[in-house]
Design a protein around this motif. Structure first.
Motif, PDB file in Angstrom:
ATOM      1  N   THR A 125       0.700  -0.968  -0.349  1.00  0.00           N
ATOM      2  CA  THR A 125      -0.039   0.031   0.052  1.00  0.00           C
ATOM      3  C   THR A 125       0.794   1.251  -0.444  1.00  0.00           C
ATOM      4  O   THR A 125       0.455   2.431   0.155  1.00  0.00           O
ATOM      5  CB  THR A 125      -0.631  -0.344   1.426  1.00  0.00           C
ATOM      6  OG1 THR A 125      -0.569  -0.055   2.005  1.00  0.00           O
ATOM      7  CG2 THR A 125      -2.483  -1.532   1.181  1.00  0.00           C
ATOM      8  N   ASP A 126       2.248   1.135  -0.072  1.00  0.00           N
ATOM      9  CA  ASP A 126       2.699   2.072   0.397  1.00  0.00           C
ATOM     10  C   ASP A 126       3.302   3.164  -0.664  1.00  0.00           C
ATOM     11  O   ASP A 126       4.380   1.719  -1.938  1.00  0.00           O
ATOM     12  CB  ASP A 126       4.030   1.856   0.675  1.00  0.00           C
ATOM     13  CG  ASP A 126       5.147   3.359   1.032  1.00  0.00           C
ATOM     14  OD1 ASP A 126       4.774   4.412   1.104  1.00  0.00           O
ATOM     15  OD2 ASP A 126       6.323   2.892   1.355  1.00  0.00           O
ATOM     16  N   GLU A 165       7.255   2.271  -1.942  1.00  0.00           N
ATOM     17  CA  GLU A 165       8.555   0.627  -2.138  1.00  0.00           C
ATOM     18  C   GLU A 165       7.538  -0.112  -3.490  1.00  0.00           C
ATOM     19  O   GLU A 165       8.067  -0.928  -4.341  1.00  0.00           O
ATOM     20  CB  GLU A 165       7.558   0.042  -0.572  1.00  0.00           C
ATOM     21  CG  GLU A 165       7.872  -0.837  -0.674  1.00  0.00           C
ATOM     22  CD  GLU A 165       7.576  -2.173   0.522  1.00  0.00           C
ATOM     23  OE1 GLU A 165       7.343  -3.188   0.435  1.00  0.00           O
ATOM     24  OE2 GLU A 165       6.501  -1.868   1.004  1.00  0.00           O
ATOM     25  N   ALA A 166       5.998   0.485  -3.574  1.00  0.00           N
ATOM     26  CA  ALA A 166       6.049  -0.286  -5.087  1.00  0.00           C
ATOM     27  C   ALA A 166       6.394   0.706  -6.206  1.00  0.00           C
ATOM     28  O   ALA A 166       7.022  -0.086  -6.908  1.00  0.00           O
ATOM     29  CB  ALA A 166       3.981   0.353  -5.382  1.00  0.00           C
ATOM     30  N   LYS A 167       7.157   1.978  -5.881  1.00  0.00           N
ATOM     31  CA  LYS A 167       7.058   2.089  -7.188  1.00  0.00           C
ATOM     32  C   LYS A 167       8.703   1.759  -7.194  1.00  0.00           C
ATOM     33  O   LYS A 167       9.450   1.655  -8.646  1.00  0.00           O
ATOM     34  CB  LYS A 167       8.097   3.419  -6.760  1.00  0.00           C
ATOM     35  CG  LYS A 167       6.352   4.709  -7.432  1.00  0.00           C
ATOM     36  CD  LYS A 167       6.606   6.151  -7.821  1.00  0.00           C
ATOM     37  CE  LYS A 167       5.231   6.910  -7.340  1.00  0.00           C
ATOM     38  NZ  LYS A 167       4.960   8.210  -7.725  1.00  0.00           N
ATOM     39  N   GLU A 168       9.126   1.321  -5.973  1.00  0.00           N
ATOM     40  CA  GLU A 168      10.603   0.793  -6.371  1.00  0.00           C
ATOM     41  C   GLU A 168      10.444  -0.737  -6.462  1.00  0.00           C
ATOM     42  O   GLU A 168      11.484  -1.187  -7.179  1.00  0.00           O
ATOM     43  CB  GLU A 168      11.293   0.258  -4.759  1.00  0.00           C
ATOM     44  CG  GLU A 168      11.917   1.718  -4.287  1.00  0.00           C
ATOM     45  CD  GLU A 168      12.679   1.411  -2.369  1.00  0.00           C
ATOM     46  OE1 GLU A 168      13.141   0.706  -2.610  1.00  0.00           O
ATOM     47  OE2 GLU A 168      12.425   2.301  -2.458  1.00  0.00           O
ATOM     48  N   THR A 217       1.498  -1.328 -13.656  1.00  0.00           N
ATOM     49  CA  THR A 217       1.586   0.321 -13.750  1.00  0.00           C
ATOM     50  C   THR A 217       0.769   0.559 -13.624  1.00  0.00           C
ATOM     51  O   THR A 217       0.959   1.615 -13.108  1.00  0.00           O
ATOM     52  CB  THR A 217       2.168  -0.076 -15.317  1.00  0.00           C
ATOM     53  OG1 THR A 217       3.349  -0.528 -15.460  1.00  0.00           O
ATOM     54  CG2 THR A 217       3.010   1.856 -15.217  1.00  0.00           C
ATOM     55  N   LYS A 218      -0.521   0.986 -13.761  1.00  0.00           N
ATOM     56  CA  LYS A 218      -1.915   1.501 -13.914  1.00  0.00           C
ATOM     57  C   LYS A 218      -1.726   1.214 -12.075  1.00  0.00           C
ATOM     58  O   LYS A 218      -2.128   2.382 -11.358  1.00  0.00           O
ATOM     59  CB  LYS A 218      -2.315   0.504 -14.381  1.00  0.00           C
ATOM     60  CG  LYS A 218      -2.878   0.298 -15.815  1.00  0.00           C
ATOM     61  CD  LYS A 218      -4.988  -0.026 -16.171  1.00  0.00           C
ATOM     62  CE  LYS A 218      -4.755   0.271 -17.603  1.00  0.00           C
ATOM     63  NZ  LYS A 218      -5.907  -0.733 -17.629  1.00  0.00           N
ATOM     64  N   LEU A 219      -1.973   0.023 -11.340  1.00  0.00           N
ATOM     65  CA  LEU A 219      -1.537  -0.471  -9.935  1.00  0.00           C
ATOM     66  C   LEU A 219      -0.850   1.083  -9.347  1.00  0.00           C
ATOM     67  O   LEU A 219      -0.928   1.070  -8.130  1.00  0.00           O
ATOM     68  CB  LEU A 219      -1.404  -1.706  -9.622  1.00  0.00           C
ATOM     69  CG  LEU A 219      -1.945  -2.522  -8.118  1.00  0.00           C
ATOM     70  CD1 LEU A 219      -2.786  -2.876  -8.035  1.00  0.00           C
ATOM     71  CD2 LEU A 219      -0.522  -2.697  -7.271  1.00  0.00           C
ATOM     72  N   VAL A 220       0.303   0.954  -9.044  1.00  0.00           N
ATOM     73  CA  VAL A 220       1.303   1.843  -9.233  1.00  0.00           C
ATOM     74  C   VAL A 220       0.698   3.844  -9.228  1.00  0.00           C
ATOM     75  O   VAL A 220       0.854   3.893  -8.068  1.00  0.00           O
ATOM     76  CB  VAL A 220       2.534   1.167  -9.212  1.00  0.00           C
ATOM     77  CG1 VAL A 220       3.984   2.270  -8.928  1.00  0.00           C
ATOM     78  CG2 VAL A 220       3.027   0.398  -9.448  1.00  0.00           C
ATOM     79  N   ASN A 221       0.604   3.056 -10.505  1.00  0.00           N
ATOM     80  CA  ASN A 221      -0.066   4.792 -10.567  1.00  0.00           C
ATOM     81  C   ASN A 221      -0.661   5.459 -10.003  1.00  0.00           C
ATOM     82  O   ASN A 221      -0.916   6.531  -9.489  1.00  0.00           O
ATOM     83  CB  ASN A 221      -0.077   5.247 -11.657  1.00  0.00           C
ATOM     84  CG  ASN A 221       1.089   5.278 -13.565  1.00  0.00           C
ATOM     85  OD1 ASN A 221       2.189   4.860 -12.349  1.00  0.00           O
ATOM     86  ND2 ASN A 221       1.229   4.972 -14.193  1.00  0.00           N
ATOM     87  N   LYS A 222      -1.994   4.481  -9.647  1.00  0.00           N
ATOM     88  CA  LYS A 222      -3.029   4.932  -8.786  1.00  0.00           C
ATOM     89  C   LYS A 222      -2.485   4.312  -7.026  1.00  0.00           C
ATOM     90  O   LYS A 222      -2.927   5.765  -6.346  1.00  0.00           O
ATOM     91  CB  LYS A 222      -4.552   3.620  -8.875  1.00  0.00           C
ATOM     92  CG  LYS A 222      -5.408   3.619  -8.620  1.00  0.00           C
ATOM     93  CD  LYS A 222      -6.249   2.952  -9.456  1.00  0.00           C
ATOM     94  CE  LYS A 222      -6.412   1.650  -8.045  1.00  0.00           C
ATOM     95  NZ  LYS A 222      -7.502   0.488  -8.428  1.00  0.00           N
ATOM     96  N   LEU A 223      -1.412   4.367  -7.079  1.00  0.00           N
ATOM     97  CA  LEU A 223      -1.459   4.421  -5.270  1.00  0.00           C
ATOM     98  C   LEU A 223      -0.695   6.114  -5.071  1.00  0.00           C
ATOM     99  O   LEU A 223      -1.532   6.207  -4.226  1.00  0.00           O
ATOM    100  CB  LEU A 223      -0.020   3.793  -4.856  1.00  0.00           C
ATOM    101  CG  LEU A 223      -0.959   1.760  -4.970  1.00  0.00           C
ATOM    102  CD1 LEU A 223       0.855   1.217  -4.973  1.00  0.00           C
ATOM    103  CD2 LEU A 223      -1.294   1.577  -3.888  1.00  0.00           C
ATOM    104  N   GLY A 224      -0.538   6.249  -5.754  1.00  0.00           N
ATOM    105  CA  GLY A 224       0.128   8.247  -6.141  1.00  0.00           C
ATOM    106  C   GLY A 224       1.547   8.211  -6.646  1.00  0.00           C
ATOM    107  O   GLY A 224       2.772   7.864  -6.178  1.00  0.00           O
TER     108      GLY A 224
END
Length: 84
Positions: free
Chosen positions: A39-40, A43-46, A77-84
């Motif tokens: 959810t971070d 961390e997701a972008k890493e 990629t969509k999921l990570v972009n949606k996280l912020g």
């Protein structure tokens, strides 16, 4: 059982390759699960570039289909972009 030397070697080589492919595929699936559950955003972008690289490697070696790799990369990629 195989009678020819080359057939025996082929069986050994196939077994070794199968083990390596299974290990790499399982490692990639675990990395995808970890990325999906995080959810971070930082961390997701890493994690994303590492997972994308793993997927590309598996597709290049025909462990998974290239379009499956592409679909996974797109969704992640969509999921990570949606996280912020």
């Amino acid at each position: 059982m195989a009678n020819h030397k080359s057939a025996i070697k082929r069986i050994r080589a196939n077994a070794a390759k199968r083990l390596r492919n299974r290990y790499q595929a399982k490692t990639t699936r675990n990395a995808i699960k970890k990325l999906r559950t995080t959810t971070d955003a930082t961390e997701a972008k890493e994690l994303l570039p590492r997972v994308v690289s793993m997927l590309d490697r598996l597709a290049k070696k025909n462990v998974i289909h290239k379009k499956k790799a592409s679909n996974n990369k797109s969704k992640l990629t969509k999921l990570v972009n949606k996280l912020g």
